[in-house]
Design an enzyme around this catalytic site. Structure first.
Site, PDB file in Angstrom:
ATOM      1  N   ARG A 140      -7.907  -3.869  20.955  1.00  0.00           N
ATOM      2  CA  ARG A 140      -7.474  -3.097  22.131  1.00  0.00           C
ATOM      3  C   ARG A 140      -8.665  -2.660  22.976  1.00  0.00           C
ATOM      4  O   ARG A 140      -8.571  -2.519  24.185  1.00  0.00           O
ATOM      5  CB  ARG A 140      -6.647  -1.874  21.706  1.00  0.00           C
ATOM      6  CG  ARG A 140      -6.244  -0.986  22.887  1.00  0.00           C
ATOM      7  CD  ARG A 140      -5.092  -0.053  22.559  1.00  0.00           C
ATOM      8  NE  ARG A 140      -5.327   0.742  21.368  1.00  0.00           N
ATOM      9  CZ  ARG A 140      -6.153   1.792  21.293  1.00  0.00           C
ATOM     10  NH1 ARG A 140      -6.823   2.166  22.364  1.00  0.00           N
ATOM     11  NH2 ARG A 140      -6.315   2.447  20.167  1.00  0.00           N
ATOM     12  N   TYR A 167       7.786  -3.573  46.256  1.00  0.00           N
ATOM     13  CA  TYR A 167       8.253  -3.974  44.920  1.00  0.00           C
ATOM     14  C   TYR A 167       8.831  -2.735  44.230  1.00  0.00           C
ATOM     15  O   TYR A 167       8.198  -1.680  44.188  1.00  0.00           O
ATOM     16  CB  TYR A 167       7.091  -4.563  44.112  1.00  0.00           C
ATOM     17  CG  TYR A 167       7.516  -5.103  42.766  1.00  0.00           C
ATOM     18  CD1 TYR A 167       8.155  -6.325  42.676  1.00  0.00           C
ATOM     19  CD2 TYR A 167       7.298  -4.383  41.599  1.00  0.00           C
ATOM     20  CE1 TYR A 167       8.567  -6.821  41.443  1.00  0.00           C
ATOM     21  CE2 TYR A 167       7.702  -4.870  40.370  1.00  0.00           C
ATOM     22  CZ  TYR A 167       8.336  -6.092  40.299  1.00  0.00           C
ATOM     23  OH  TYR A 167       8.751  -6.577  39.080  1.00  0.00           O
ATOM     24  N   ASP A 172      -1.210  -6.561  46.601  1.00  0.00           N
ATOM     25  CA  ASP A 172      -0.488  -7.325  45.581  1.00  0.00           C
ATOM     26  C   ASP A 172      -0.469  -8.780  46.063  1.00  0.00           C
ATOM     27  O   ASP A 172       0.202  -9.114  47.041  1.00  0.00           O
ATOM     28  CB  ASP A 172       0.929  -6.763  45.418  1.00  0.00           C
ATOM     29  CG  ASP A 172       1.671  -7.403  44.245  1.00  0.00           C
ATOM     30  OD1 ASP A 172       1.420  -8.603  43.979  1.00  0.00           O
ATOM     31  OD2 ASP A 172       2.494  -6.729  43.611  1.00  0.00           O
ATOM     32  N   LYS A 175       4.079 -14.643  36.946  1.00  0.00           N
ATOM     33  CA  LYS A 175       4.668 -15.534  37.940  1.00  0.00           C
ATOM     34  C   LYS A 175       3.867 -16.839  38.041  1.00  0.00           C
ATOM     35  O   LYS A 175       3.888 -17.628  37.117  1.00  0.00           O
ATOM     36  CB  LYS A 175       4.764 -14.799  39.286  1.00  0.00           C
ATOM     37  CG  LYS A 175       5.290 -13.362  39.177  1.00  0.00           C
ATOM     38  CD  LYS A 175       6.754 -13.276  38.774  1.00  0.00           C
ATOM     39  CE  LYS A 175       7.209 -11.880  38.348  1.00  0.00           C
ATOM     40  NZ  LYS A 175       6.975 -10.796  39.294  1.00  0.00           N
TER      41      LYS A 175
HETATM   42  C1  LIG Z   1       6.866  -9.397  39.184  1.00  0.00           C
HETATM   43  C2  LIG Z   1       6.059  -8.645  40.158  1.00  0.00           C
HETATM   44  C3  LIG Z   1       5.347  -7.498  39.786  1.00  0.00           C
HETATM   45  C4  LIG Z   1       5.420  -6.913  38.389  1.00  0.00           C
HETATM   46  O1  LIG Z   1       4.859  -7.784  37.468  1.00  0.00           O
HETATM   47  P1  LIG Z   1       5.293  -7.803  35.889  1.00  0.00           P
HETATM   48  O2  LIG Z   1       4.431  -8.874  35.335  1.00  0.00           O
HETATM   49  O3  LIG Z   1       6.755  -8.117  35.865  1.00  0.00           O
HETATM   50  O4  LIG Z   1       5.004  -6.458  35.353  1.00  0.00           O
HETATM   51  C5  LIG Z   1       4.582  -6.866  40.742  1.00  0.00           C
HETATM   52  N1  LIG Z   1       4.514  -7.319  42.004  1.00  0.00           N
HETATM   53  C6  LIG Z   1       5.186  -8.420  42.411  1.00  0.00           C
HETATM   54  C7  LIG Z   1       5.058  -8.874  43.818  1.00  0.00           C
HETATM   55  C8  LIG Z   1       5.978  -9.124  41.507  1.00  0.00           C
HETATM   56  O5  LIG Z   1       6.648 -10.195  41.921  1.00  0.00           O
END
Ligand SMILES: *Cc1c(COP(=O)(O)O)cnc(C)c1O
Length: 395
Positions: free
Chosen positions: A71, A123, A194, A219
């Site tokens: 960790r 988001y 983001d 993603k």
């Molecule tokens: C999915 C997503 C998140 C969150 O990510 P996780 O891996 O599900 O915690 C944040 N921002 C955007 C634009 C996303 O598509």
């Protein structure tokens, strides 16, 4: 010059250590596609070509500064992933257990009674996080439209956290990051982008002047809908140290398997993105001409409100298309049910195409209720179109 070797986080002598410095390989001397494939590897005789999965929580203690506890010091898989993504976006990457874990670590830096500027089309998880801070830490929240550049520029001068999502979800609006990131900021403020929807291949927020870029590696970076992972990338050494500190304290560290899968996934990001993006461009044009579709939102279409900004700022228009099905919510739901190849599922950025009606989600009630968000995968485009045509039916 950014070397292919890890810049090192004070961990040495861990057996499968960070990649060896290789003067011939640097992110500047390679194209992004080659960097994705070659960075984060050990390069000495007998080394495995891939960083092995190391399911270890603790390590044998000895002299020097070796790993002690996973960790705290991490497992080698994280370092490879951090090296690849940090090199690509021009900063130091810190890998997390999920995208939200990375975002939460950034929001953890925001002091009490701070002003947060968030996108109107934010988001949902991020909005919930900010709202929790409203009651617990006295945060004030201002929501700004993605395309309201003047509003963002003004916010830069007064807000403590400026949070942008571009392209936005699910309307795919592109913020004028060039202008916003160059605007003077309040002392100590953090401007975060983001970058999940854009991917590091289409957009590099740090180069535009952002303080931190984040990805839900769940993603596009993982790319196969088989893991949760996140990453934050920043230039400021003390911000990176603060993010690592939160990672340790919150235990928001990615697992060894997830780090391996994310690293394996990112190797093919360029190919996957190229193919899926080509599919998306084609499908967006065809959907726009379909009699049962009333509005197609894809940054690559001339009809998209932020097409000009997208062309200027993004290397590619992405793989996500939002479109309205003519009729009512039940008609849009029926389209999702009739699709056979395209999976009725949430999320995006994977090899397989997925679709969902966004207004079904909590906090997304402001969207047109017939809006479907399609994440285009790497299947043959004609098969995807055949599936969409049969599911949409006659006009
Ligand atoms: C999915 C997503 C998140 C969150 O990510 P996780 O891996 O599900 O915690 C944040 N921002 C955007 C634009 C996303 O598509």
């Amino acid at each position: 010059m950014m070397r292919i070797a890890s810049k090192g986080h004070g961990v040495e002598g861990a057996g499968h250590g960070p990649a060896q410095p290789d003067e011939a390989l640097s992110v500047e001397s390679l194209s992004a596609e080659s960097w994705l494939v070659s960075a984060g590897r050990e390069r000495h005789a007998g080394a495995p070509l891939n960083v092995p999965i190391m399911p270890a929580s603790n390590f044998v203690l000895g002299k020097g500064r070796g790993r002690v506890y996973a960790r705290n010091e991490g497992v080698p898989g994280w370092e490879a992933l951090e090296e690849i993504l940090g090199g690509l976006e021009g900063g130091e990457a810190v890998a997390f257990a999920s995208g939200m874990a990375a975002i939460a670590a950034i929001f953890d830096q925001v002091p009490e009674h701070a002003l947060l500027a968030l996108p109107a089309d934010c988001y949902q998880g991020v909005l919930s996080l900010a709202e929790a801070g409203q009651s617990r830490r006295g945060w004030r929240i201002e929501r700004i439209g993605v395309t309201d550049t003047a509003g963002w520029v003004r916010a830069c001068g007064v807000a403590d956290l400026i949070w942008l999502e571009s392209p936005s979800n699910p309307l795919l609006e592109v913020a004028d990051l060039d202008t916003i990131c160059a605007a003077p900021r309040k002392a100590g403020a953090i401007l975060g982008v983001d970058n999940t929807f854009a991917t590091p291949l289409n957009q590099r927020p740090l180069e535009l002047g952002a303080d931190v870029s984040v990805h839900s590696a769940t993603k596009f970076i993982g790319g196969h809908s088989d893991l949760l992972c996140g990453v934050a990338i920043a230039r400021d050494v003390s911000l990176c140290a603060d993010l690592r500190r939160v990672r340790v304290l919150a235990g928001a560290t990615p697992g060894a398997l997830e780090a391996f899968l994310a690293t394996r996934g990112v190797r093919t990001l360029a190919l996957r993105l190229e193919r899926a993006q080509r599919n998306a461009e084609e499908l967006a044009e065809r959907l726009e001409r379909h009699a049962r579709v009333s509005c197609v939102r894809y940054p690559g279409l001339k009809s998209h409100p932020t097409h000009a900004a997208a062309k200027r700022q993004l290397k590619g228009f992405g793989t996500v298309i939002s479109f309205d099905v003519k009729g009512e919510a039940s008609d849009a739901d029926a389209v999702c049910r009739r699709l056979k190849l395209i999976q009725h599922a949430t999320s995006l950025g994977a090899v397989e195409s997925t679709i969902e009606r966004r207004a079904l989600h909590h906090g997304q009630e402001h969207l047109p209720e017939t809006l479907l968000r399609l994440s285009v995968g790497i299947e043959a485009v004609e098969d995807l179109w055949t599936d969409l045509e049969q599911a949409l039916g006659e006009g």
